[in-house]
Design a protein around this motif. Structure first.
Motif, short mmCIF file in Angstrom:
data_model
loop_
_atom_site.label_atom_id
_atom_site.label_comp_id
_atom_site.label_asym_id
_atom_site.label_seq_id
_atom_site.Cartn_x
_atom_site.Cartn_y
_atom_site.Cartn_z
N GLY A 32 0.85 -1.17 0.05
CA GLY A 32 -0.10 -0.08 0.07
C GLY A 32 0.65 1.40 0.12
O GLY A 32 0.61 2.24 -0.74
N SER A 33 1.97 1.30 0.92
CA SER A 33 2.61 2.50 0.74
C SER A 33 3.30 2.68 -0.42
O SER A 33 3.59 3.84 -1.07
CB SER A 33 3.77 2.32 1.85
OG SER A 33 4.67 1.09 1.49
N ARG A 43 -5.33 5.63 -1.42
CA ARG A 43 -5.90 4.96 -0.22
C ARG A 43 -4.76 5.41 0.75
O ARG A 43 -3.55 5.21 0.65
CB ARG A 43 -6.21 3.75 -0.30
CG ARG A 43 -6.83 3.01 1.07
CD ARG A 43 -7.06 1.40 0.80
NE ARG A 43 -5.89 0.81 0.27
CZ ARG A 43 -4.95 0.21 1.04
NH1 ARG A 43 -4.71 0.41 2.24
NH2 ARG A 43 -4.18 -0.57 0.18
N THR A 45 -2.42 4.42 4.14
CA THR A 45 -1.91 3.14 4.87
C THR A 45 -1.37 3.62 6.16
O THR A 45 -0.82 4.54 6.53
CB THR A 45 -0.97 2.48 3.92
OG1 THR A 45 -0.46 1.16 4.38
CG2 THR A 45 0.38 3.30 3.80
N LYS A 117 -9.62 -4.83 0.69
CA LYS A 117 -8.52 -3.48 0.80
C LYS A 117 -7.41 -3.92 -0.65
O LYS A 117 -7.51 -2.96 -1.39
CB LYS A 117 -7.80 -3.02 1.68
CG LYS A 117 -6.59 -3.87 2.08
CD LYS A 117 -6.00 -2.97 3.33
CE LYS A 117 -4.75 -3.84 3.89
NZ LYS A 117 -3.95 -3.18 4.97
N ASP A 118 -7.19 -5.11 -0.87
CA ASP A 118 -6.21 -5.70 -1.94
C ASP A 118 -7.17 -5.36 -3.17
O ASP A 118 -6.86 -4.96 -4.03
CB ASP A 118 -5.87 -7.10 -1.77
CG ASP A 118 -4.72 -7.17 -0.70
OD1 ASP A 118 -3.93 -6.14 -0.45
OD2 ASP A 118 -4.86 -7.99 -0.09
N ASP A 121 -7.52 -1.86 -4.16
CA ASP A 121 -6.11 -1.45 -4.82
C ASP A 121 -6.23 -2.15 -6.36
O ASP A 121 -6.08 -1.35 -7.50
CB ASP A 121 -5.20 -1.92 -4.05
CG ASP A 121 -4.97 -1.09 -2.82
OD1 ASP A 121 -5.38 0.08 -2.56
OD2 ASP A 121 -4.08 -1.63 -1.88
#
Length: 168
Positions: A32-33, A43, A45, A117-118, A121
């Motif tokens: 995420g970062s 989003r 993180t 959340k994956d 993304d």
């Protein structure tokens, strides 16, 4: 954390590296970062994930500034052996070499979990990805002999769902 906060934390890490006269080093940020730093998603993180390149213990002083971080072993991470070739260096850093993985490498690394959340993304990232490259990365991962078998097995199970959902 949002992009500005992430950049600030990494700049602090760079300053500590200089302050303690540690040799410059490479860091490959994933998850995420990396999505946020690469502007692949917007989003926030909570942590910073990066690949363990066998850093000496003395670098712990610098990494501690990342606050909440996960140093991922290559052998347990869904990555292609050629991930470094596609990584992008962030030019904002002069002393340390900060890289983010390509959107394709990040997308493929998310297959093993496919959490809510994956999937959020992936819904943002996949339309921007090169599908031929995605398939090449998948092939390279499946051919890895150094990936933990449990990880490879779980990846292969979720791969079918991923391929159907995203027409890859």
């Amino acid at each position: 954390m949002h992009r500005d906060s992430l950049m600030e934390v990494i700049h602090e890490m760079e300053e500590v590296t200089k302050l303690f006269k540690l040799d410059p080093f490479d860091i490959y940020i994933v998850g995420g970062s990396a999505c946020i730093l690469g502007k692949y998603t917007n989003r926030a993180t909570l942590d910073i994930d990066f690949i363990d390149l066998g850093y000496p213990a003395k670098y712990g002083k610098a990494f501690s500034l990342l606050r909440d971080y996960d140093m991922l072993e290559y052998e347990s991470t869904i990555l292609s052996p050629t991930y470094k070739e596609r990584a992008t260096k962030l030019r904002d850093f002069k002393y340390i070499n900060v890289y983010i993985l390509s959107k394709e490498d990040i997308a493929i690394s998310k297959i093993i979990r496919l959490s809510e959340k994956d999937i959020e993304d992936l819904n943002e990232i996949i339309p921007k990805c090169n599908k031929t490259l995605l398939n090449n990365i998948i092939k390279e991962i499946i051919e890895r002999n150094d990936l933990f078998e449990t990880k490879k097995s779980e990846f292969c199970k979720k791969l079918k769902v991923f391929k159907e959902k995203y027409n890859v």
